[in-house]
Design an enzyme around this catalytic site. Structure first.
Site, PDB file in Angstrom:
ATOM      1  N   LYS A   1       0.866  -1.179   0.000  1.00  0.00           N
ATOM      2  CA  LYS A   1       0.000   0.000   0.000  1.00  0.00           C
ATOM      3  C   LYS A   1       0.902   1.229   0.000  1.00  0.00           C
ATOM      4  CE  LYS A   1      -3.923   1.793   2.719  1.00  0.00           C
ATOM      5  NZ  LYS A   1      -4.789   1.518   3.899  1.00  0.00           N
TER       6      LYS A   1
ATOM      7  N   SER B   1      -9.682   1.156   2.965  1.00  0.00           N
ATOM      8  CA  SER B   1      -8.879   2.047   2.152  1.00  0.00           C
ATOM      9  C   SER B   1      -7.747   1.326   1.416  1.00  0.00           C
ATOM     10  CB  SER B   1      -8.260   3.161   3.020  1.00  0.00           C
ATOM     11  OG  SER B   1      -7.381   2.586   3.986  1.00  0.00           O
TER      12      SER B   1
ATOM     13  N   SER C   1      -9.681  -1.294   7.136  1.00  0.00           N
ATOM     14  CA  SER C   1      -9.172  -1.097   5.773  1.00  0.00           C
ATOM     15  C   SER C   1      -8.438  -2.265   5.136  1.00  0.00           C
ATOM     16  CB  SER C   1      -8.275   0.133   5.723  1.00  0.00           C
ATOM     17  OG  SER C   1      -9.083   1.276   5.637  1.00  0.00           O
TER      18      SER C   1
HETATM   19  N1  GLN Z   1     -13.120   3.229   6.663  1.00  0.00           N
HETATM   20  C1  GLN Z   1     -12.481   3.599   7.889  1.00  0.00           C
HETATM   21  C2  GLN Z   1     -12.201   5.081   7.910  1.00  0.00           C
HETATM   22  O1  GLN Z   1     -12.378   5.714   6.910  1.00  0.00           O
HETATM   23  C3  GLN Z   1     -11.255   2.789   8.127  1.00  0.00           C
HETATM   24  C4  GLN Z   1     -10.009   3.337   7.517  1.00  0.00           C
HETATM   25  C5  GLN Z   1      -8.802   2.464   7.768  1.00  0.00           C
HETATM   26  O2  GLN Z   1      -8.876   1.386   8.353  1.00  0.00           O
HETATM   27  N2  GLN Z   1      -7.676   2.958   7.350  1.00  0.00           N
HETATM   28  O3  GLN Z   1     -11.827   5.614   8.925  1.00  0.00           O
END
Ligand code: GLN
Length: 461
Positions: free
Chosen positions: A76, A151, A175
């Site tokens: 990532k 994400s 994510s």
């Molecule tokens: N969808 C969650 C957020 O937007 C989790 C993001 C993540 O785990 N990086 O905060």
């Protein structure tokens, strides 16, 4: 079967038996990326030259017995990579070239892995769909009109579309698990502190976990064995010894009497009936194999999303302050809407007079959520739940409605608040779209999660 379609386990065997070279393996991943990336947009940077050179070098002296020798892995674009652009999915870091590797990257390289590229993601890891990326959204390989989840969108897609053999992601509120579920791959969020966060662009430091996406449970166990462990550069990393995660999942060991908790709060209102049916079906499979299913309750679950969306932006606002560049003559317009929203919310939450009302209160709720899990894990070994309340949604469907987007995290944020590990594994399809199942366990119970995951994986199609 093409080489890029192999699992890590298969590729290691093939390399060892000299059925193919490391260069051939890397080339087949690069070919796949060339063929699919224009459609999927899963990579921000492809390390074609570096990966090819490394492969040649490994082929030349292929003797060492390193656990990931010659295995192409994607990262990532939040993981700092020495000499390779690292954007965090944001234009703010568009031209940032780190001078050092994150600890995880260091460990992967030392284990012989080849970094094949840096994957697309929501900017700063804020999001559940990949659509907050400043480099355009990633598409779901199962249906190009749908989101792959976020994400860690690009990492999940890279693993699912065979552009690499495995990929690293980050999980602050789901994510890794959500995109794993949407793309039909295996995603692990380890226990908080199990894997070093050093050198990975921080989102919310008390919640961030370094996880990964693989094609099988066994590959997931293999990678954790490499990435886990104490790091003097990360004060929150645990010095608990790293276990042999592969032990107990190799071969057919039968099913011992695992006690599986069915948390009723994760099966209530808001859950798509077809997903519920899939997860209950999966529980049925495990029950037939000898597991004992026990209904349990985690009464504070209903406050989890609210607590997360207080604590997380508070920490985000603090972490992102270092990037705004205001002291270097830049203004803040390179931050996207979602980052700005979180910075403003977080700053407000932490300001005098509001800190007690919001932040402190959310932290107390966090303790209650943690206690719920402690209590439940006295009665059961693991919990099984859905990962997402809905199947992969359409691109554009939720992007203008932050509340709807935040609801995608409803079943995943609890693990981050409590610091416990969670494994998302494929559990079938609804209307041709993948559905994941989440296995949660007590802190440092990854070995057990892999065992349960493997039992389910090998007894289903
Ligand atoms: N969808 C969650 C957020 O937007 C989790 C993001 C993540 O785990 N990086 O905060």
């Amino acid at each position: 079967m093409k080489l890029n379609e192999l699992t890590i386990k298969e590729a290691r065997e093939g390399l060892k038996k000299k059925q193919f070279s490391c260069l051939e393996l890397v080339k087949s991943c690069l070919e796949q990326i060339n063929k699919t990336n224009s459609k999927l947009n899963s990579f921000i940077t492809v390390c074609e030259e570096e990966a090819t050179e490394k492969a040649v070098e490994i082929d030349r002296g292929f003797r060492e017995r390193k656990p990931l020798l010659g295995i192409p892995i994607a990262l990532k674009d939040l993981y700092c990579t020495k000499g390779i652009k690292t954007t965090a999915g944001s234009k703010v870091l568009e031209n940032y070239i780190p001078v050092y590797d994150a600890t995880v990257v260091d460990k992967l390289k030392n284990a012989g892995a080849i970094i094949i590229g840096k994957t697309n993601c929501d900017a700063w890891a804020h999001g559940a769909s990949g659509e907050n990326s400043d480099f355009g959204p990633t598409r779901n390989p199962w249906n190009l009109e749908r989101t792959p989840g976020g994400s860690s969108s690009g990492s999940a897609v890279a693993a699912a579309a065979d552009e690499c053999l495995a990929a690293m992601g980050t999980d602050t509120g789901g994510s890794v698990r959500l995109p794993a579920s949407f793309c039909n791959v295996v995603g692990l969020k380890p226990t908080y502190g199990r894997v070093s966060r050093y050198g990975v662009v921080a989102m919310a430091s008390s919640l961030d976990c370094m996880g990964h996406l693989t094609k099988t449970v066994e590959d997931s166990a293999l990678i954790l064995g490499v990435t886990a462990g104490f790091d003097p550069k990360d004060a929150t990393s645990s010095n608990k010894p790293v276990e042999d995660y592969l032990e107990g999942i190799r071969g057919n060991r039968g099913t011992r009497r695992i006690r599986i908790g069915l948390p009723k709060e994760y099966f209530g209102e808001g859950l798509d009936a077809r997903i519920k049916e899939k997860i209950l079906g999966a529980l049925g499979v495990l029950e037939d194999l000898g597991a004992k299913i026990i209904e349990v309750s985690l009464p504070h679950t209903k406050y989890a999303l609210a607590a997360y969306y207080i604590i997380q932006p508070a920490e985000v606002s603090s972490n992102l302050a270092r990037y705004d560049g205001i002291r270097f003559g830049n203004d803040r317009d390179k931050f996207g809407d979602e980052a700005k929203r979180r910075i403003m919310l977080g700053t407000y939450i932490l300001s005098a007079g509001y800190y007690d009302a919001y932040y402190l209160k959310a932290m107390k709720v966090r303790t209650l959520i943690k206690r719920d899990f402690n209590e439940v894990f006295k009665k059961v070994d693991v919990l099984i739940s859905p990962v997402s309340p809905n199947p992969p949604f359409k691109l554009g469907e939720k992007v203008n409605d932050p509340m709807q987007m935040y609801l995608a995290d409803i079943y995943t944020v609890t693990a981050n608040l409590a610091g416990i590990p969670g494994l998302s594994i494929p559990a079938g399809f609804v209307d041709g779209l993948p559905v994941g199942m989440q296995i949660l366990g007590p802190q440092f119970s990854e070995k057990m999660l892999f065992q349960v995951g493997k039992i389910y994986e090998q007894s289903t199609h």
